[in-house]
Design an enzyme around this catalytic site. Structure first.
Site, PDB file in Angstrom:
ATOM      1  N   ASN A   1       2.070   8.861  -4.030  1.00  0.00           N
ATOM      2  CA  ASN A   1       1.429   8.198  -2.722  1.00  0.00           C
ATOM      3  C   ASN A   1       0.546   6.902  -3.017  1.00  0.00           C
ATOM      4  O   ASN A   1       1.008   6.023  -3.604  1.00  0.00           O
ATOM      5  CB  ASN A   1       0.027   9.670  -2.606  1.00  0.00           C
ATOM      6  CG  ASN A   1      -0.760   9.368  -3.943  1.00  0.00           C
ATOM      7  OD1 ASN A   1      -1.356   7.858  -3.725  1.00  0.00           O
ATOM      8  ND2 ASN A   1      -0.600   9.818  -4.559  1.00  0.00           N
ATOM      9  N   ARG A   2      -0.388   6.373  -1.897  1.00  0.00           N
ATOM     10  CA  ARG A   2      -0.175   5.103  -1.434  1.00  0.00           C
ATOM     11  C   ARG A   2      -1.978   4.595  -2.070  1.00  0.00           C
ATOM     12  O   ARG A   2      -2.047   3.435  -1.266  1.00  0.00           O
ATOM     13  CB  ARG A   2      -0.179   4.853  -0.307  1.00  0.00           C
ATOM     14  CG  ARG A   2       1.240   4.874   0.541  1.00  0.00           C
ATOM     15  CD  ARG A   2       1.101   4.275   2.291  1.00  0.00           C
ATOM     16  NE  ARG A   2       2.091   4.498   2.658  1.00  0.00           N
ATOM     17  CZ  ARG A   2       3.146   4.044   2.125  1.00  0.00           C
ATOM     18  NH1 ARG A   2       3.178   3.045   1.199  1.00  0.00           N
ATOM     19  NH2 ARG A   2       4.629   4.120   3.372  1.00  0.00           N
TER      20      ARG A   2
END
Ligand code: CTP
Ligand code: CA
Length: 231
Positions: free
Chosen positions: A34-35
């Site tokens: 994920n970011r």
């Protein structure tokens, strides 16, 4: 650096902060991730240090400079993060789950790299399974009376419920003391230098933290934690 005039109101306290985003391996070269940059968690660690706390920072896949003075434990997957956080929480006064933890991981890790076949229409189907909910586990198994457990939730509003409605429901279902809710969307939250949010309290209170630095949000959260810590 300690802000002038800020009392060392976390002196003698051990706080645990998780930061970054977990990665769940598919095969030796690929992962689901994920970011999350880890910046909010690192800002929380720095802010707590400046207020006198002993800090354990559980860092999942962050590319940030170490926080001098914190004990940093590096982890990769959600399972590793869970073990490190639960271990550090054993003598902690507060645990803040700022990490973005994978909800799902590939079912069945392959020891060998997944290969293409000669059929251009052929693609694998990746089956997922749930990971453990660390925040709910910490909330349900507090290792000492008055231990403060804090979550972060990035939410989007939808037709059925507002961002805050989702936050309230999440706070209740997790059983934590405080939940920082922020609205995600264009240039908000992930990978940004700035953050804003609402700190929801288990007792029904809420405090809006206007858009500003991640350090400002961190200090606003520690203010709430300090208020709730037993003497
Ligand atoms: N969290 C956790 N363990 C998980 C997933 C999330 O401890 N397996 C924590 C996060 O670190 C965060 C909080 O729970 O502090 C809220 O995360 P969020 O993803 O918003 O909540 P979820 O319960 O995973 O719900 P959703 O379906 O909205 O993702
Ligand atoms: Ca989630």
């Amino acid at each position: 650096p300690r802000s002038p005039g800020r009392a060392p109101d976390l002196a003698g306290r051990h706080v645990v902060v998780s930061a970054g985003g977990t990665r769940e391996a598919l095969d030796p070269v690929r992962f689901l991730g994920n970011r999350s940059s880890g910046r909010q968690g690192y800002a929380l660690a720095r802010a707590a240090l400046s207020r006198g706390a002993q800090v354990t920072l559980v860092a999942a896949n962050v590319a940030l400079d170490d926080v001098a003075g914190a004990k940093t434990v590096r982890v990769g997957s959600a399972a590793e993060l869970r073990d490190a956080v639960v271990d550090a929480a054993a003598d902690a006064d507060a645990v803040v789950m700022a990490a973005a933890v994978a909800d799902f991981r590939p079912r069945g890790y392959r020891d060998a790299k997944i290969k293409k076949t000669s059929d251009p229409d052929d693609a694998p189907v990746i089956e997922l399974e749930r990971t453990a909910d660390i925040l709910a586990e910490l909330s349900a198994n507090r290792v000492r009376a008055g231990q403060i457990i804090v979550g972060f939730a990035a939410e989007t509003g939808d037709a059925g419920a507002s961002v805050l409605d989702h936050g309230r429901a999440k706070l209740a279902s997790k059983g934590c003391d405080l939940l920082v809710v922020n609205e995600v969307g264009a240039d908000r939250g992930f990978e940004s230098e700035q953050n804003q949010g609402v700190i929801l309290d288990h007792d029904g209170g809420s405090t809006e933290v206007p858009r500003g630095s991640k350090s400002a949000l961190a200090h606003a959260l520690w203010d709430h934690v300090v208020e709730r810590l037993p003497a």
